[in-house]
Design a protein around this motif. Structure first.
Motif, PDB file in Angstrom:
ATOM      1  N   LEU A   1       0.827  -1.208   0.000  1.00  0.00           N
ATOM      2  CA  LEU A   1       0.000   0.000   0.000  1.00  0.00           C
ATOM      3  C   LEU A   1       0.857   1.252   0.000  1.00  0.00           C
ATOM      4  CD1 LEU A   1      -2.857  -0.912   2.479  1.00  0.00           C
ATOM      5  CD2 LEU A   1      -3.033  -0.573   0.028  1.00  0.00           C
ATOM      6  N   SER A   2       2.039   1.172   0.610  1.00  0.00           N
ATOM      7  CA  SER A   2       2.908   2.353   0.659  1.00  0.00           C
ATOM      8  C   SER A   2       3.397   2.744  -0.735  1.00  0.00           C
ATOM      9  CB  SER A   2       4.092   2.099   1.593  1.00  0.00           C
ATOM     10  OG  SER A   2       4.818   0.966   1.172  1.00  0.00           O
ATOM     11  N   ASP A   3       3.405   1.802  -1.662  1.00  0.00           N
ATOM     12  CA  ASP A   3       3.772   2.126  -3.040  1.00  0.00           C
ATOM     13  C   ASP A   3       2.648   2.869  -3.750  1.00  0.00           C
ATOM     14  OD1 ASP A   3       6.168   0.840  -2.655  1.00  0.00           O
ATOM     15  OD2 ASP A   3       5.506  -1.040  -3.571  1.00  0.00           O
TER      16      ASP A   3
ATOM     17  N   PRO B   1      -4.399  -8.865  -7.744  1.00  0.00           N
ATOM     18  CA  PRO B   1      -3.158  -9.481  -8.224  1.00  0.00           C
ATOM     19  C   PRO B   1      -3.119  -9.637  -9.743  1.00  0.00           C
ATOM     20  CG  PRO B   1      -4.054 -10.746  -6.399  1.00  0.00           C
ATOM     21  CD  PRO B   1      -5.062  -9.707  -6.752  1.00  0.00           C
ATOM     22  N   ILE B   2      -4.285  -9.884 -10.337  1.00  0.00           N
ATOM     23  CA  ILE B   2      -4.328  -9.977 -11.798  1.00  0.00           C
ATOM     24  C   ILE B   2      -3.961  -8.630 -12.415  1.00  0.00           C
ATOM     25  CG2 ILE B   2      -5.868 -10.318 -13.786  1.00  0.00           C
ATOM     26  CD1 ILE B   2      -7.365 -12.392 -12.001  1.00  0.00           C
ATOM     27  N   GLY B   3      -4.508  -7.548 -11.852  1.00  0.00           N
ATOM     28  CA  GLY B   3      -4.158  -6.208 -12.326  1.00  0.00           C
ATOM     29  C   GLY B   3      -2.695  -5.887 -12.102  1.00  0.00           C
ATOM     30  N   ALA B   4      -2.139  -6.353 -10.976  1.00  0.00           N
ATOM     31  CA  ALA B   4      -0.716  -6.106 -10.691  1.00  0.00           C
ATOM     32  C   ALA B   4       0.185  -6.872 -11.642  1.00  0.00           C
ATOM     33  CB  ALA B   4      -0.408  -6.481  -9.244  1.00  0.00           C
TER      34      ALA B   4
ATOM     35  N   LEU C   1      -3.135   0.985 -10.466  1.00  0.00           N
ATOM     36  CA  LEU C   1      -3.366   0.033  -9.378  1.00  0.00           C
ATOM     37  C   LEU C   1      -4.135   0.666  -8.225  1.00  0.00           C
ATOM     38  CD1 LEU C   1       0.041  -1.872  -9.345  1.00  0.00           C
ATOM     39  CD2 LEU C   1      -2.167  -2.697 -10.175  1.00  0.00           C
ATOM     40  N   ALA C   2      -3.890   1.942  -7.969  1.00  0.00           N
ATOM     41  CA  ALA C   2      -4.645   2.634  -6.910  1.00  0.00           C
ATOM     42  C   ALA C   2      -6.120   2.728  -7.288  1.00  0.00           C
ATOM     43  CB  ALA C   2      -4.053   4.021  -6.665  1.00  0.00           C
ATOM     44  N   PHE C   3      -6.405   3.065  -8.546  1.00  0.00           N
ATOM     45  CA  PHE C   3      -7.795   3.114  -9.007  1.00  0.00           C
ATOM     46  C   PHE C   3      -8.431   1.724  -9.018  1.00  0.00           C
ATOM     47  CE2 PHE C   3      -6.824   7.375 -10.819  1.00  0.00           C
ATOM     48  CZ  PHE C   3      -7.873   8.053 -10.216  1.00  0.00           C
ATOM     49  N   LEU C   4      -7.634   0.721  -9.378  1.00  0.00           N
ATOM     50  CA  LEU C   4      -8.135  -0.650  -9.355  1.00  0.00           C
ATOM     51  C   LEU C   4      -8.497  -1.057  -7.932  1.00  0.00           C
ATOM     52  CD1 LEU C   4      -8.688  -3.342 -10.805  1.00  0.00           C
ATOM     53  CD2 LEU C   4      -6.291  -3.933 -10.389  1.00  0.00           C
TER      54      LEU C   4
ATOM     55  N   GLU D   1     -12.696  -2.188  -3.930  1.00  0.00           N
ATOM     56  CA  GLU D   1     -13.347  -1.925  -2.643  1.00  0.00           C
ATOM     57  C   GLU D   1     -14.793  -1.482  -2.837  1.00  0.00           C
ATOM     58  OE1 GLU D   1     -12.110  -2.778   0.310  1.00  0.00           O
ATOM     59  OE2 GLU D   1     -10.399  -3.529  -0.834  1.00  0.00           O
ATOM     60  N   LEU D   2     -15.033  -0.638  -3.822  1.00  0.00           N
ATOM     61  CA  LEU D   2     -16.410  -0.220  -4.125  1.00  0.00           C
ATOM     62  C   LEU D   2     -17.260  -1.399  -4.604  1.00  0.00           C
ATOM     63  CD1 LEU D   2     -15.847   3.231  -5.864  1.00  0.00           C
ATOM     64  CD2 LEU D   2     -16.861   2.806  -3.620  1.00  0.00           C
ATOM     65  N   ALA D   3     -16.675  -2.257  -5.421  1.00  0.00           N
ATOM     66  CA  ALA D   3     -17.400  -3.439  -5.905  1.00  0.00           C
ATOM     67  C   ALA D   3     -17.758  -4.361  -4.746  1.00  0.00           C
ATOM     68  CB  ALA D   3     -16.548  -4.191  -6.937  1.00  0.00           C
ATOM     69  N   LYS D   4     -16.863  -4.487  -3.773  1.00  0.00           N
ATOM     70  CA  LYS D   4     -17.151  -5.332  -2.610  1.00  0.00           C
ATOM     71  C   LYS D   4     -18.285  -4.757  -1.765  1.00  0.00           C
ATOM     72  CE  LYS D   4     -13.316  -6.344  -0.417  1.00  0.00           C
ATOM     73  NZ  LYS D   4     -11.924  -6.411   0.051  1.00  0.00           N
ATOM     74  N   ILE D   5     -18.297  -3.449  -1.614  1.00  0.00           N
ATOM     75  CA  ILE D   5     -19.375  -2.802  -0.851  1.00  0.00           C
ATOM     76  C   ILE D   5     -20.708  -2.980  -1.576  1.00  0.00           C
ATOM     77  CG2 ILE D   5     -20.268  -0.545  -0.127  1.00  0.00           C
ATOM     78  CD1 ILE D   5     -17.311   0.230   0.451  1.00  0.00           C
ATOM     79  N   ILE D   6     -20.709  -2.715  -2.877  1.00  0.00           N
ATOM     80  CA  ILE D   6     -21.939  -2.849  -3.667  1.00  0.00           C
ATOM     81  C   ILE D   6     -22.424  -4.295  -3.660  1.00  0.00           C
ATOM     82  CG2 ILE D   6     -22.870  -2.711  -6.022  1.00  0.00           C
ATOM     83  CD1 ILE D   6     -21.048  -0.197  -6.354  1.00  0.00           C
TER      84      ILE D   6
END
Length: 149
Positions: A2-4, A73-76, A85-88, A93-98
């Motif tokens: 995450l720090s990256d 990981p697929i996106g990475a 990757l930040a947008f992904l 996270e939004l997809a998980k909430i929805i």
């Protein structure tokens, strides 16, 4: 790491949380299931389902959310651009909430104990309370790691 992706995650204590979460992901996820079940059990009391049934619901949701997490990981693998990757990560996270909100709405809709509007509000509240309690748990873990040093 995450720090990256975000400079805000570059502190020592946040790095320790990240390492702890990487090393204990399964334990952390399994510890959230009873909490999520308790929250949904309390919010959907009129459904006449017992706590163990809510454990099954929470387990099912957790499995689906882990499956959604596989997108990162697929996106990475595809790109190393930290902005993408930040947008992904945000999109995941939004997809998980929805997904969680839609799951509760669809699961409790056939049970005629609640009106549609009430189910939607309770579903959103349930997901928000689980998120808040999850972040509180992470905060308490970070507090403990800072105290132990």
């Amino acid at each position: 790491d995450l720090s990256d992706l975000e400079p805000i995650f570059q502190g020592d204590s946040l790095k320790k949380i990240e390492v702890f979460m990487k090393e204990n992901t399964k334990v952390f996820i399994l510890s959230i299931i009873p909490l999520q079940a308790l929250i949904s059990f309390l919010l959907f009391r009129k459904s006449n389902q017992n706590y163990s049934e809510h454990i099954v619901i929470a387990s099912y949701i957790s499995g689906a959310l882990l499956f959604i997490d596989l997108l990162y990981p697929i996106g990475a693998i595809i790109t190393s651009d930290t902005l993408i990757l930040a947008f992904l990560l945000l999109g995941i996270e939004l997809a998980k909430i929805i997904y969680s909100i839609c799951f509760f709405c669809q699961y409790f809709h056939p049970i005629k104990a609640y009106k549609k509007k009430s189910i939607i509000i309770r579903s959103i509240l349930c997901v928000l309370l689980v998120l808040i309690s999850t972040y509180l748990l992470i905060y308490l873990i970070s507090l403990e790691s800072c105290i132990l040093e």
